[in-house]
Design a protein around this motif. Structure first.
Motif, PDB file in Angstrom:
ATOM      1  N   ARG A  95       0.764  -1.361  -0.123  1.00  0.00           N
ATOM      2  CA  ARG A  95       0.053   0.201   0.073  1.00  0.00           C
ATOM      3  C   ARG A  95       0.728   1.225   0.003  1.00  0.00           C
ATOM      4  O   ARG A  95       0.245   2.415   0.291  1.00  0.00           O
ATOM      5  N   ALA A  98      -0.705   3.977  -2.556  1.00  0.00           N
ATOM      6  CA  ALA A  98      -1.916   4.365  -2.170  1.00  0.00           C
ATOM      7  C   ALA A  98      -1.791   5.446  -0.951  1.00  0.00           C
ATOM      8  O   ALA A  98      -2.232   6.373  -0.774  1.00  0.00           O
ATOM      9  N   TYR A 102      -2.628   9.238  -1.217  1.00  0.00           N
ATOM     10  CA  TYR A 102      -3.323   9.906  -0.563  1.00  0.00           C
ATOM     11  C   TYR A 102      -2.698  11.058   0.364  1.00  0.00           C
ATOM     12  O   TYR A 102      -3.332  12.361   0.062  1.00  0.00           O
ATOM     13  N   ALA A 132      -8.758   8.642  -3.077  1.00  0.00           N
ATOM     14  CA  ALA A 132      -7.556   8.358  -2.739  1.00  0.00           C
ATOM     15  C   ALA A 132      -7.536   7.441  -1.233  1.00  0.00           C
ATOM     16  O   ALA A 132      -7.076   6.477  -1.080  1.00  0.00           O
ATOM     17  N   TRP A 135      -9.228   4.149  -1.932  1.00  0.00           N
ATOM     18  CA  TRP A 135      -8.406   3.066  -2.755  1.00  0.00           C
ATOM     19  C   TRP A 135      -7.385   2.787  -1.706  1.00  0.00           C
ATOM     20  O   TRP A 135      -7.073   1.582  -1.280  1.00  0.00           O
ATOM     21  N   TYR A 136      -6.880   3.734  -0.695  1.00  0.00           N
ATOM     22  CA  TYR A 136      -6.029   3.156   0.534  1.00  0.00           C
ATOM     23  C   TYR A 136      -6.744   2.449   1.405  1.00  0.00           C
ATOM     24  O   TYR A 136      -6.072   1.301   1.958  1.00  0.00           O
ATOM     25  N   SER A 139      -6.986  -1.094   0.247  1.00  0.00           N
ATOM     26  CA  SER A 139      -5.956  -1.791   0.521  1.00  0.00           C
ATOM     27  C   SER A 139      -5.447  -2.796   1.716  1.00  0.00           C
ATOM     28  O   SER A 139      -4.785  -3.509   1.746  1.00  0.00           O
ATOM     29  N   ARG A 145      -9.004  -4.338  -3.588  1.00  0.00           N
ATOM     30  CA  ARG A 145      -8.710  -3.537  -4.775  1.00  0.00           C
ATOM     31  C   ARG A 145      -8.969  -4.238  -6.179  1.00  0.00           C
ATOM     32  O   ARG A 145      -9.374  -3.688  -7.258  1.00  0.00           O
TER      33      ARG A 145
END
Length: 160
Positions: A95, A98, A102, A132, A135-136, A139, A145
């Motif tokens: 991650r 990500a 972020y 972001a 998506w983070y 993870s 994802r």
């Protein structure tokens, strides 16, 4: 105090009484205290994000409140797993990208609000920050994802 009145565990009561006497006592939290701190930090973050929607027309206040709330919500998990473990997990090879995206979006949102004073750029940066963050967050869920990517490709595939 209430545990001793209600007949609770005296050893637990002594540990709570001596919490301030020990030098490491301020840094070690019980599991219950960790959950309470997590909930309080997460709630404060959500309140800041909600309040940011009220001042939506003022980009500086909006970006500051929203980003601060966002950081509080993300940082709240440090109470559950510890700050060192939180940093190690954020910098994990799975991650790292990500996390970098972020943090970059957070910085860009603050720059757009504090230095550029552009409502449009601030809104775009906040939308990127939200994406972001999602998506983070994905993870941390195994295969999330990959699943979101495949669903997105299927939804937006334009082959006829």
């Amino acid at each position: 105090m209430w545990k001793s009145i209600l007949g609770g565990d005296e050893e637990q009561q002594q540990r709570e009484d001596n919490l301030l006497d020990e030098p490491e006592g301020l840094f070690s939290l019980s599991p219950t205290q960790r959950v309470y701190a997590f909930a309080a930090c997460l709630l404060a973050g959500l309140v800041c994000m909600f309040l940011s929607m009220i001042v939506f027309v003022k980009p500086i206040k909006f970006a500051l409140l929203f980003t601060f709330g966002n950081m509080l919500a993300v940082g709240s998990t440090a109470f559950l797993i510890g700050p060192g473990q939180q940093i190690r997990m954020m910098l994990d090879p799975v991650r790292i990208y990500a996390t970098a995206i972020y943090v970059g979006c957070v910085v860009v949102a603050l720059i757009c609000a504090l230095l550029i004073h552009s409502k449009v750029l601030t809104i775009i940066a906040i939308i990127c920050e939200i994406c972001a963050l999602v998506w983070y967050s994905l993870s941390y869920i195994p295969f999330a994802r990959r699943m979101v990517s495949s669903v997105t490709i299927r939804l937006f595939d334009t082959e006829i």
